[in-house]
Design a protein around this motif. Structure first.
Motif, mmCIF file in Angstrom:
data_model
loop_
_atom_site.group_PDB
_atom_site.id
_atom_site.type_symbol
_atom_site.label_atom_id
_atom_site.label_comp_id
_atom_site.label_asym_id
_atom_site.label_seq_id
_atom_site.Cartn_x
_atom_site.Cartn_y
_atom_site.Cartn_z
ATOM 1 N N GLY A 1 0.779 -1.223 0.000
ATOM 2 C CA GLY A 1 0.000 0.000 0.000
ATOM 3 C C GLY A 1 0.813 1.277 0.000
ATOM 4 O O GLY A 1 1.986 1.309 -0.360
ATOM 5 N N SER A 2 0.147 2.345 0.436
ATOM 6 C CA SER A 2 0.740 3.678 0.482
ATOM 7 C C SER A 2 0.381 4.341 1.800
ATOM 8 O O SER A 2 -0.598 3.972 2.454
ATOM 9 C CB SER A 2 0.223 4.546 -0.676
ATOM 10 O OG SER A 2 0.464 3.939 -1.927
ATOM 11 N N ILE A 3 1.176 5.324 2.177
ATOM 12 C CA ILE A 3 0.884 6.153 3.342
ATOM 13 C C ILE A 3 0.783 7.595 2.867
ATOM 14 O O ILE A 3 1.761 8.161 2.373
ATOM 15 C CB ILE A 3 1.977 6.037 4.420
ATOM 16 C CG1 ILE A 3 2.136 4.589 4.879
ATOM 17 C CG2 ILE A 3 1.637 6.939 5.609
ATOM 18 C CD1 ILE A 3 3.281 4.386 5.855
ATOM 19 N N PHE A 4 -0.408 8.167 2.990
ATOM 20 C CA PHE A 4 -0.613 9.578 2.662
ATOM 21 C C PHE A 4 -0.629 10.367 3.967
ATOM 22 O O PHE A 4 -1.268 9.955 4.938
ATOM 23 C CB PHE A 4 -1.920 9.769 1.903
ATOM 24 C CG PHE A 4 -1.826 9.394 0.453
ATOM 25 C CD1 PHE A 4 -1.598 10.364 -0.512
ATOM 26 C CD2 PHE A 4 -1.949 8.076 0.052
ATOM 27 C CE1 PHE A 4 -1.501 10.032 -1.851
ATOM 28 C CE2 PHE A 4 -1.853 7.730 -1.284
ATOM 29 C CZ PHE A 4 -1.628 8.706 -2.240
ATOM 30 N N MET A 5 0.057 11.495 3.972
ATOM 31 C CA MET A 5 0.216 12.239 5.223
ATOM 32 C C MET A 5 0.013 13.735 5.012
ATOM 33 O O MET A 5 0.063 14.242 3.895
ATOM 34 C CB MET A 5 1.604 11.972 5.801
ATOM 35 C CG MET A 5 2.745 12.493 4.940
ATOM 36 S SD MET A 5 4.311 11.679 5.280
ATOM 37 C CE MET A 5 4.060 10.131 4.409
ATOM 38 N N PHE A 6 -0.218 14.419 6.126
ATOM 39 C CA PHE A 6 -0.249 15.882 6.133
ATOM 40 C C PHE A 6 0.175 16.354 7.514
ATOM 41 O O PHE A 6 0.028 15.638 8.502
ATOM 42 C CB PHE A 6 -1.638 16.422 5.774
ATOM 43 C CG PHE A 6 -2.731 16.087 6.760
ATOM 44 C CD1 PHE A 6 -3.115 16.994 7.740
ATOM 45 C CD2 PHE A 6 -3.388 14.864 6.698
ATOM 46 C CE1 PHE A 6 -4.128 16.698 8.643
ATOM 47 C CE2 PHE A 6 -4.403 14.552 7.593
ATOM 48 C CZ PHE A 6 -4.782 15.469 8.569
ATOM 49 N N THR A 7 0.745 17.548 7.568
ATOM 50 C CA THR A 7 1.174 18.102 8.845
ATOM 51 C C THR A 7 0.340 19.323 9.193
ATOM 52 O O THR A 7 -0.142 20.041 8.317
ATOM 53 C CB THR A 7 2.663 18.500 8.823
ATOM 54 O OG1 THR A 7 2.869 19.522 7.835
ATOM 55 C CG2 THR A 7 3.538 17.300 8.502
ATOM 56 N N LEU A 8 0.177 19.536 10.495
ATOM 57 C CA LEU A 8 -0.515 20.707 11.023
ATOM 58 C C LEU A 8 0.280 21.264 12.197
ATOM 59 O O LEU A 8 1.032 20.527 12.843
ATOM 60 C CB LEU A 8 -1.926 20.337 11.494
ATOM 61 C CG LEU A 8 -2.962 19.980 10.433
ATOM 62 C CD1 LEU A 8 -4.256 19.540 11.098
ATOM 63 C CD2 LEU A 8 -3.214 21.141 9.483
ATOM 64 N N PRO A 9 0.108 22.549 12.488
ATOM 65 C CA PRO A 9 0.795 23.120 13.658
ATOM 66 C C PRO A 9 0.424 22.371 14.930
ATOM 67 O O PRO A 9 -0.730 21.996 15.136
ATOM 68 C CB PRO A 9 0.291 24.568 13.687
ATOM 69 C CG PRO A 9 -0.091 24.858 12.270
ATOM 70 C CD PRO A 9 -0.624 23.565 11.719
ATOM 71 N N TYR A 10 1.415 22.148 15.776
ATOM 72 C CA TYR A 10 1.259 21.384 17.007
ATOM 73 C C TYR A 10 0.851 22.299 18.150
ATOM 74 O O TYR A 10 1.440 23.359 18.350
ATOM 75 C CB TYR A 10 2.581 20.693 17.331
ATOM 76 C CG TYR A 10 2.598 19.907 18.625
ATOM 77 C CD1 TYR A 10 1.552 19.066 18.966
ATOM 78 C CD2 TYR A 10 3.685 19.997 19.483
ATOM 79 C CE1 TYR A 10 1.583 18.332 20.138
ATOM 80 C CE2 TYR A 10 3.732 19.264 20.662
ATOM 81 C CZ TYR A 10 2.677 18.433 20.983
ATOM 82 O OH TYR A 10 2.708 17.707 22.150
ATOM 83 N N GLU A 11 -0.154 21.890 18.895
ATOM 84 C CA GLU A 11 -0.591 22.656 20.069
ATOM 85 C C GLU A 11 0.047 22.060 21.311
ATOM 86 O O GLU A 11 -0.266 20.939 21.707
ATOM 87 C CB GLU A 11 -2.115 22.615 20.207
ATOM 88 C CG GLU A 11 -2.611 23.376 21.426
ATOM 89 C CD GLU A 11 -4.070 23.084 21.725
ATOM 90 O OE1 GLU A 11 -4.680 23.885 22.435
ATOM 91 O OE2 GLU A 11 -4.581 22.063 21.267
ATOM 92 N N LEU A 12 0.956 22.780 21.912
ATOM 93 C CA LEU A 12 1.574 22.311 23.149
ATOM 94 C C LEU A 12 0.578 22.411 24.291
ATOM 95 O O LEU A 12 -0.113 23.418 24.442
ATOM 96 C CB LEU A 12 2.817 23.141 23.475
ATOM 97 C CG LEU A 12 3.966 23.052 22.459
ATOM 98 C CD1 LEU A 12 5.095 23.987 22.875
ATOM 99 C CD2 LEU A 12 4.488 21.626 22.382
ATOM 100 N N GLU A 13 0.488 21.361 25.093
ATOM 101 C CA GLU A 13 -0.457 21.354 26.207
ATOM 102 C C GLU A 13 0.025 22.286 27.311
ATOM 103 O O GLU A 13 1.224 22.433 27.561
ATOM 104 C CB GLU A 13 -0.617 19.934 26.753
ATOM 105 C CG GLU A 13 -1.256 18.980 25.759
ATOM 106 C CD GLU A 13 -1.489 17.619 26.368
ATOM 107 O OE1 GLU A 13 -1.148 17.457 27.562
ATOM 108 O OE2 GLU A 13 -2.005 16.738 25.673
ATOM 109 N N GLU A 14 -0.943 22.889 27.974
ATOM 110 C CA GLU A 14 -0.611 23.766 29.094
ATOM 111 C C GLU A 14 -0.118 22.932 30.272
ATOM 112 O O GLU A 14 -0.659 21.867 30.562
ATOM 113 C CB GLU A 14 -1.844 24.567 29.511
ATOM 114 C CG GLU A 14 -2.342 25.533 28.441
ATOM 115 C CD GLU A 14 -1.388 26.678 28.209
ATOM 116 O OE1 GLU A 14 -1.400 27.255 27.102
ATOM 117 O OE2 GLU A 14 -0.619 26.982 29.141
#
Length: 240
Positions: free
Chosen positions: A226-239
């Protein structure tokens, strides 16, 4: 200079009129195609039909679903041209659940197995757009998956700034020389099985870029891996 400003103002007004007209037409077309799909499923479920008529009915349902998908993609593509949107913390579990619900007929039709993690890393984005990313990725994984499709979703904290979300399928894979082309408009990586007109992954790239992330694909082009499709988003650091 005054004449140029007048022409620009006139052009902007005409563009706004065209956008309003296109939105109205798209809304009416979408309502009509949705009704055709709904009544088709009602007939399929409750009205006994000869086998030949069932095939015709399946064709009607499939075509109306395809029309609805095309309208959705064109509306979304038009919306991406507008100004910047505000990023918010995402409830990825709910977003993925909504995407799966929209694909329920595809999942049941192909008897696909969808595997999701119990928890998701926090990230920032715009919920309706991120839902469209998942719909495209999961939908493609079902279409091009094995028999039956096995679709695994996941996420990895890539750095202090980004989270990488991904979808893995068990299909025939994608040759390395095709991977650079896959996010371009109207490119189909399986001419036989693809439903639609090649807009989906191009829209995904537009969305992710607008949200400050990147898209990508990994595949060895080997059957079953198969294949792996990916995307990135800004990471929210936990308080703390």
């Amino acid at each position: 200079m005054v004449e140029l400003r007048r022409l620009n103002s006139h052009l902007q007004a005409r563009n706004e009129e065209l956008e309003a007209f296109a939105h109205t037409v798209a809304h009416q077309l979408k309502n009509s195609s949705s009704l055709v799909t709904m009544f088709g499923y009602i007939l399929k479920e409750y009205v006994p039909l000869p086998e030949a008529m069932q095939l015709y009915l399946d064709g009607i349902i499939q075509s109306s679903r395809k029309m609805n998908n095309i309208i959705n993609e064109l509306q979304l593509l038009a919306g991406l041209r507008k100004g910047a949107i505000k990023l918010n913390p995402l409830n990825m579990g709910e977003i993925v659940a909504e995407a799966r619900q929209r694909l329920i007929y595809n999942i049941e039709e192909r008897q696909a197995q969808i595997i999701v993690p119990d928890e998701w890393p926090a990230a920032w984005g715009y919920g309706p757009w991120v839902e469209e990313i998942w719909v495209n990725y999961i939908g493609n994984a079902i279409k091009y998956g094995g028999e039956p499709p096995r679709v695994e979703l996941g996420a990895t904290i890539q750095s202090a700034e980004f989270v990488r979300f991904w979808v893995r399928d068990n299909g025939p894979g994608l040759l390395p020389e095709k991977q650079d082309q896959i996010f371009k408009p109207f490119i189909r990586y399986n001419q036989i099985k693809l439903e639609g007109y090649g807009l989906g992954l191009s829209i995904v790239q537009h969305i992710v870029t607008k949200l400050g992330g990147q898209v990508g694909v990994e595949s060895q082009g080997l059957p079953g891996q198969g294949s792996i499709f990916m995307f990135t988003l800004p990471y929210e650091l936990e308080e703390p």
